[in-house]
Design a protein around this motif. Structure first.
Motif, PDB file in Angstrom:
ATOM      1  N   ALA A 205     -13.342 -24.571  17.252  1.00  0.00           N
ATOM      2  CA  ALA A 205     -13.394 -25.907  17.125  1.00  0.00           C
ATOM      3  C   ALA A 205     -13.016 -26.521  15.828  1.00  0.00           C
ATOM      4  O   ALA A 205     -13.359 -26.025  14.674  1.00  0.00           O
ATOM      5  N   TRP A 206     -12.021 -27.366  15.831  1.00  0.00           N
ATOM      6  CA  TRP A 206     -11.567 -28.105  14.511  1.00  0.00           C
ATOM      7  C   TRP A 206     -12.468 -29.202  14.304  1.00  0.00           C
ATOM      8  O   TRP A 206     -12.960 -30.049  15.068  1.00  0.00           O
ATOM      9  N   SER A 207     -12.751 -29.536  13.110  1.00  0.00           N
ATOM     10  CA  SER A 207     -13.336 -30.879  12.545  1.00  0.00           C
ATOM     11  C   SER A 207     -12.880 -31.301  11.156  1.00  0.00           C
ATOM     12  O   SER A 207     -12.600 -30.398  10.498  1.00  0.00           O
ATOM     13  N   ARG A 208     -12.741 -32.701  11.031  1.00  0.00           N
ATOM     14  CA  ARG A 208     -12.192 -33.172   9.653  1.00  0.00           C
ATOM     15  C   ARG A 208     -13.538 -33.171   8.666  1.00  0.00           C
ATOM     16  O   ARG A 208     -14.568 -33.320   9.066  1.00  0.00           O
ATOM     17  N   LEU A 209     -12.999 -32.711   7.569  1.00  0.00           N
ATOM     18  CA  LEU A 209     -14.058 -32.597   6.439  1.00  0.00           C
ATOM     19  C   LEU A 209     -13.536 -33.865   5.432  1.00  0.00           C
ATOM     20  O   LEU A 209     -12.598 -34.301   5.242  1.00  0.00           O
ATOM     21  N   ASN A 210     -14.627 -34.588   4.997  1.00  0.00           N
ATOM     22  CA  ASN A 210     -14.570 -35.641   3.869  1.00  0.00           C
ATOM     23  C   ASN A 210     -15.430 -35.462   2.642  1.00  0.00           C
ATOM     24  O   ASN A 210     -16.486 -35.529   2.612  1.00  0.00           O
ATOM     25  N   PRO A 211     -14.955 -34.267   2.018  1.00  0.00           N
ATOM     26  CA  PRO A 211     -15.548 -33.982   0.853  1.00  0.00           C
ATOM     27  C   PRO A 211     -15.907 -34.889  -0.111  1.00  0.00           C
ATOM     28  O   PRO A 211     -15.135 -35.738  -0.711  1.00  0.00           O
ATOM     29  N   SER A 212     -16.882 -34.799  -0.922  1.00  0.00           N
ATOM     30  CA  SER A 212     -17.205 -35.518  -2.100  1.00  0.00           C
ATOM     31  C   SER A 212     -16.796 -34.781  -3.428  1.00  0.00           C
ATOM     32  O   SER A 212     -15.871 -33.864  -3.323  1.00  0.00           O
ATOM     33  N   GLY A 213     -16.924 -35.776  -4.456  1.00  0.00           N
ATOM     34  CA  GLY A 213     -16.300 -35.033  -5.846  1.00  0.00           C
ATOM     35  C   GLY A 213     -15.031 -35.520  -6.175  1.00  0.00           C
ATOM     36  O   GLY A 213     -14.486 -36.497  -5.510  1.00  0.00           O
ATOM     37  N   VAL A 214     -14.513 -34.924  -7.263  1.00  0.00           N
ATOM     38  CA  VAL A 214     -13.120 -35.215  -7.760  1.00  0.00           C
ATOM     39  C   VAL A 214     -12.107 -34.229  -7.217  1.00  0.00           C
ATOM     40  O   VAL A 214     -12.548 -32.848  -7.399  1.00  0.00           O
ATOM     41  N   LYS A 215     -11.386 -34.683  -6.292  1.00  0.00           N
ATOM     42  CA  LYS A 215     -10.188 -33.931  -5.447  1.00  0.00           C
ATOM     43  C   LYS A 215      -8.964 -33.723  -6.391  1.00  0.00           C
ATOM     44  O   LYS A 215      -8.839 -34.315  -7.342  1.00  0.00           O
ATOM     45  N   PRO A 216      -8.371 -32.564  -6.097  1.00  0.00           N
ATOM     46  CA  PRO A 216      -6.993 -32.355  -6.773  1.00  0.00           C
ATOM     47  C   PRO A 216      -6.226 -33.450  -6.546  1.00  0.00           C
ATOM     48  O   PRO A 216      -6.119 -33.819  -5.369  1.00  0.00           O
TER      49      PRO A 216
ATOM     50  N   PHE B 231     -14.627 -30.162  -7.454  1.00  0.00           N
ATOM     51  CA  PHE B 231     -14.881 -30.723  -8.665  1.00  0.00           C
ATOM     52  C   PHE B 231     -13.955 -29.744  -9.723  1.00  0.00           C
ATOM     53  O   PHE B 231     -13.486 -28.581  -9.268  1.00  0.00           O
ATOM     54  N   PRO B 232     -13.525 -30.519 -10.997  1.00  0.00           N
ATOM     55  CA  PRO B 232     -12.487 -29.795 -11.707  1.00  0.00           C
ATOM     56  C   PRO B 232     -13.140 -28.626 -12.645  1.00  0.00           C
ATOM     57  O   PRO B 232     -14.337 -28.785 -12.849  1.00  0.00           O
ATOM     58  N   GLY B 233     -12.325 -27.664 -12.776  1.00  0.00           N
ATOM     59  CA  GLY B 233     -12.819 -26.644 -13.804  1.00  0.00           C
ATOM     60  C   GLY B 233     -12.713 -27.266 -15.230  1.00  0.00           C
ATOM     61  O   GLY B 233     -11.540 -27.375 -15.683  1.00  0.00           O
ATOM     62  N   GLN B 234     -13.675 -27.054 -15.873  1.00  0.00           N
ATOM     63  CA  GLN B 234     -13.782 -27.624 -17.211  1.00  0.00           C
ATOM     64  C   GLN B 234     -13.812 -26.478 -18.348  1.00  0.00           C
ATOM     65  O   GLN B 234     -14.960 -25.884 -18.150  1.00  0.00           O
TER      66      GLN B 234
ATOM     67  N   GLU C 157      10.675 -38.108  -6.459  1.00  0.00           N
ATOM     68  CA  GLU C 157      11.906 -38.369  -6.209  1.00  0.00           C
ATOM     69  C   GLU C 157      12.689 -39.589  -6.692  1.00  0.00           C
ATOM     70  O   GLU C 157      12.209 -40.543  -6.517  1.00  0.00           O
ATOM     71  N   GLU C 158      13.688 -39.393  -7.697  1.00  0.00           N
ATOM     72  CA  GLU C 158      14.260 -40.510  -8.384  1.00  0.00           C
ATOM     73  C   GLU C 158      15.895 -40.685  -7.501  1.00  0.00           C
ATOM     74  O   GLU C 158      16.060 -40.015  -6.728  1.00  0.00           O
ATOM     75  N   GLU C 159      16.784 -41.680  -8.048  1.00  0.00           N
ATOM     76  CA  GLU C 159      17.813 -42.003  -7.361  1.00  0.00           C
ATOM     77  C   GLU C 159      18.675 -40.722  -7.120  1.00  0.00           C
ATOM     78  O   GLU C 159      19.322 -40.271  -6.274  1.00  0.00           O
ATOM     79  N   GLU C 160      18.784 -40.263  -8.317  1.00  0.00           N
ATOM     80  CA  GLU C 160      19.977 -39.048  -8.349  1.00  0.00           C
ATOM     81  C   GLU C 160      19.245 -37.646  -8.767  1.00  0.00           C
ATOM     82  O   GLU C 160      20.057 -36.536  -8.837  1.00  0.00           O
ATOM     83  N   SER C 161      17.994 -37.732  -8.926  1.00  0.00           N
ATOM     84  CA  SER C 161      17.375 -36.134  -9.319  1.00  0.00           C
ATOM     85  C   SER C 161      16.029 -36.303  -8.770  1.00  0.00           C
ATOM     86  O   SER C 161      15.430 -37.128  -8.381  1.00  0.00           O
ATOM     87  N   ILE C 162      15.437 -35.039  -8.833  1.00  0.00           N
ATOM     88  CA  ILE C 162      13.830 -34.828  -8.643  1.00  0.00           C
ATOM     89  C   ILE C 162      13.386 -34.406  -9.913  1.00  0.00           C
ATOM     90  O   ILE C 162      13.678 -33.221 -10.476  1.00  0.00           O
ATOM     91  N   GLU C 163      12.413 -35.105 -10.328  1.00  0.00           N
ATOM     92  CA  GLU C 163      11.594 -34.424 -11.425  1.00  0.00           C
ATOM     93  C   GLU C 163      10.119 -34.193 -11.204  1.00  0.00           C
ATOM     94  O   GLU C 163       9.556 -34.667 -10.327  1.00  0.00           O
ATOM     95  N   GLY C 164       9.990 -32.777 -11.503  1.00  0.00           N
ATOM     96  CA  GLY C 164       8.674 -32.387 -11.377  1.00  0.00           C
ATOM     97  C   GLY C 164       7.574 -32.371 -12.340  1.00  0.00           C
ATOM     98  O   GLY C 164       7.706 -32.080 -13.406  1.00  0.00           O
ATOM     99  N   ASP C 165       6.433 -32.608 -11.895  1.00  0.00           N
ATOM    100  CA  ASP C 165       5.116 -32.661 -12.721  1.00  0.00           C
ATOM    101  C   ASP C 165       4.481 -31.406 -12.532  1.00  0.00           C
ATOM    102  O   ASP C 165       3.639 -31.234 -11.440  1.00  0.00           O
ATOM    103  N   PHE C 166       4.483 -30.243 -13.288  1.00  0.00           N
ATOM    104  CA  PHE C 166       3.875 -28.967 -12.983  1.00  0.00           C
ATOM    105  C   PHE C 166       2.475 -29.082 -13.491  1.00  0.00           C
ATOM    106  O   PHE C 166       1.970 -29.817 -14.702  1.00  0.00           O
ATOM    107  N   PHE C 167       1.566 -28.270 -13.088  1.00  0.00           N
ATOM    108  CA  PHE C 167       0.082 -28.416 -13.434  1.00  0.00           C
ATOM    109  C   PHE C 167      -0.429 -26.989 -13.779  1.00  0.00           C
ATOM    110  O   PHE C 167       0.135 -25.854 -13.351  1.00  0.00           O
ATOM    111  N   ASN C 168      -1.378 -26.793 -14.711  1.00  0.00           N
ATOM    112  CA  ASN C 168      -2.244 -25.557 -14.909  1.00  0.00           C
ATOM    113  C   ASN C 168      -3.648 -25.724 -14.932  1.00  0.00           C
ATOM    114  O   ASN C 168      -4.541 -24.937 -15.498  1.00  0.00           O
ATOM    115  N   ASP C 169      -4.160 -26.823 -14.068  1.00  0.00           N
ATOM    116  CA  ASP C 169      -5.287 -27.084 -13.898  1.00  0.00           C
ATOM    117  C   ASP C 169      -6.060 -26.114 -12.924  1.00  0.00           C
ATOM    118  O   ASP C 169      -5.414 -25.854 -12.082  1.00  0.00           O
ATOM    119  N   ILE C 170      -7.522 -26.172 -12.840  1.00  0.00           N
ATOM    120  CA  ILE C 170      -8.362 -25.453 -11.804  1.00  0.00           C
ATOM    121  C   ILE C 170      -9.085 -26.553 -11.351  1.00  0.00           C
ATOM    122  O   ILE C 170      -9.703 -27.379 -11.675  1.00  0.00           O
TER     123      ILE C 170
END
Length: 579
Positions: free
Chosen positions: A284-295, A345-348, A321-334
């Motif tokens: 069975a599927w059910s939806r989760l609504n977690p607490s805390g700081v989500k990614p 919760f975020p990894g500190q 997405e911009e008018e003539e290009s796509i700019e990506g923000d890359f991450f290295n967080d956990i």
């Protein structure tokens, strides 16, 4: 008609639409796949000539992404399989098998007869049966031009104790796909989602399959409830009790001819069995609504299971997405998700204990000497560090990094920071990236490879980092990032015999790069960091190299201030990645 009836009718309509789309994609993809099947068969015939297992020490693997990194269930080893590399003109696919020895910090290449065909974006799962088994399902093969795709639906197992590959042929399994997710749950492999793409069409999946590791049979699950929308690249984790967690992912829809709209999913679901974990149990599927700081919303993130019944998420990219290009923000967080508490919760990073003691003693001395009793407190919370990277064509990309924990005092002069030789500066960490490979062994997270983009250029990584998830003190650099990498501009005409070379793997690439290096012996190489060299000395020595390179690519009329700024950023970036 009641709400329930409307939902059921709507659900049946969506199923019919998906079925029609799958048939449409299947018809158009058939011709492409027939062309690529011949190429794959030729590669397999070459692999079949290998008749014995050969294990040899080797340098770290070449740059790649979308491979699999798995922890050996009985040994202190990590197993790397497959992946892809793009050099601007050609796509290289791999089916090499590498083993990383954690204690010795060394790599070895293991050549085993009759391996799975070259692929990327597959899934791997390890089970401790009979000395350890590595299971591989699906993935994709791409033509050297990257315009045609073949999606696998095969299932393989690597018997780790005997070092033998075995293809498991069982009917009733998932259709060919990549970007899906697979976890070992009790005595089953559970597969969810993914996508299938041809040159003109694509389809995303949200179906669920189970492979029984005892009977070697497939079954398609039909969970009750409302489940996730079709997607690929999501987070999938299994709890010790046998429940499945699904978070996020990516999908796209065609809103009109030749116009697609991508969706970054941020919802979360629980797939739970109502029985005792048997094959015939109801799910069975059910939806989760977690607490805390989500990614924050992102795609291309990597996942692993961490200690204490937690699942972790690392890195990824958010494309704007911009008018003539796509700019990506890359991450290295956990980010960690506590399965039992349903909380994000975020990894500190806490920083090394010895360093924290030094900082406290230093601040206490300053406070005592000030005389007015006032103690300056550093700003708390995450600090955003911005780096600029310049490609060979002069394209400048801004990479944002978030450094967790307290920042250094703004009043500190640059000379003081340089004199401390970076000991109290920002902590070493992997550069932001997407599509990296993760594994956890003895509570330590290992991050290998991945990619980030600089303008139209893709920079593929081959570095290896680790961090103790119990302590969360600091990242350790096991294999450094290589600042030099071949990048070829797109060519309008491709030679026919290049197809075999491009898709085969890493050997041709290494040979060609050696030839190029011989032809370019006179070309100035990127300065390397000398042992014990201070930050200031390296920046001063290296900026001249980057000024020359930036000016040659940005043009002689470029403003001096911008050239020096780019050169300074590049020198600083590679110093931090090398110390």
């Amino acid at each position: 008609m009641g709400k329930k009836g409307k939902r059921e009718k709507k659900g049946k309509g969506a199923e019919k639409t998906a079925a029609k789309m799958e048939k449409k994609v299947s018809r158009r993809a058939k011709k492409e796949e027939e062309d690529l099947e011949a190429l794959i068969a030729e590669f397999q015939s070459l692999d079949a000539k290998k008749t014995q297992v050969i294990e040899s020490s080797c340098p770290p693997p070449s740059p790649r992404l979308n491979g699999s990194l798995s922890a050996h269930p009985e040994k202190d080893e990590l197993i790397l399989f497959g992946g892809e590399y793009f050099n601007g003109q050609k796509t290289y696919l791999y089916n090499e098998l590498y083993v990383y020895n954690i204690r010795k910090n060394s790599w070895s290449k293991v050549e085993i007869p009759n391996p799975p065909p070259r692929r990327c974006a597959h899934q791997a799962a390890v089970v401790p049966t009979a000395g350890g088994q590595l299971w591989i399902f699906g993935g994709e093969f791409a033509s050297p031009t990257g315009e045609q795709f073949y999606h696998y639906k095969d299932l393989w197992v690597l018997h780790l104790s005997t070092k033998t590959w075995e293809q498991i042929k069982a009917s009733g399994g998932p259709s060919g796909r990549s970007g899906h997710r697979m976890v070992a749950c009790k005595r089953q492999l559970i597969i969810f989602g993914g996508f299938h793409e041809s040159a003109r069409d694509y389809i995303y999946y949200n179906d669920v399959y189970a492979f029984n590791l005892d009977s070697f049979t497939w079954s398609k699950l039909a969970p009750s409830g409302i489940g996730p929308a079709p997607r690929s690249g999501c987070q999938m984790a299994a709890s010790p009790e046998g429940s499945i967690i699904i978070y996020g992912g990516y999908s796209k829809q065609r809103i009109k001819k030749d116009v697609d709209k991508g969706t970054l999913h941020t919802d979360m679901f629980l797939l739970k069995t109502e029985g005792a974990g048997k094959e015939e149990d109801k799910w069975a599927w059910s939806r989760l609504n977690p607490s805390g700081v989500k990614p924050t919303p992102r795609s291309g993130f990597s996942v692993a299971i961490s200690p204490s019944n937690r699942s972790l998420l690392f890195g990824g990219v958010h494309d704007e997405e911009e008018e003539e290009s796509i700019e990506g923000d890359f991450f290295n967080d956990i980010y960690f998700y506590d399965i039992g508490k349903n909380r994000w919760f975020p990894g500190q990073l806490k920083g090394p204990k010895s360093e924290k003691r030094k900082r406290r003693r230093g601040r206490q001395t300053e406070a005592e000497g000030a005389g007015d009793g006032e103690v300056r407190q550093p700003p708390q919370g995450p600090v955003e560090i911005v780096k600029e990277v310049v490609a060979e064509d002069g394209t400048v990309m801004t990479i944002k990094q978030v450094i967790s924990g307290p920042a250094e005092e703004k009043e500190r002069s640059e000379s003081e920071e340089e004199e401390e030789d970076g000991a109290l500066g920002q902590q070493v960490e992997p550069c932001p990236r997407s599509n990296a490979m993760l594994a956890v062994k003895h509570g330590v997270l290992y991050v290998y490879g991945g990619m980030f983009e600089v303008g139209d250029r893709q920079f593929t990584l081959s570095d290896l980092y680790s961090i103790d998830l119990h302590k969360m003190e600091e990242w350790k650099v096991l294999v450094e990032m290589d600042p030099t990498q071949e990048w070829l501009e797109e060519s309008e005409s491709d030679e026919e015999d290049d197809d075999m070379e491009g898709a085969e793997g890493g050997e041709e690439e290494e040979e060609s790069s050696e030839e190029e290096s011989e032809d370019e012996e006179g070309e100035e190489q990127h300065p390397s960091v000398q042992p014990g060299e201070k930050h200031a000395d390296y920046l001063s020595r290296t900026e001249q190299y980057w000024i020359k390179l930036a000016r040659s690519n940005m043009g002689l009329d470029a403003k001096e201030k911008k050239v020096v700024k780019v050169a300074h950023a590049m020198a600083k970036t590679f110093y931090e990645d090398s110390v």
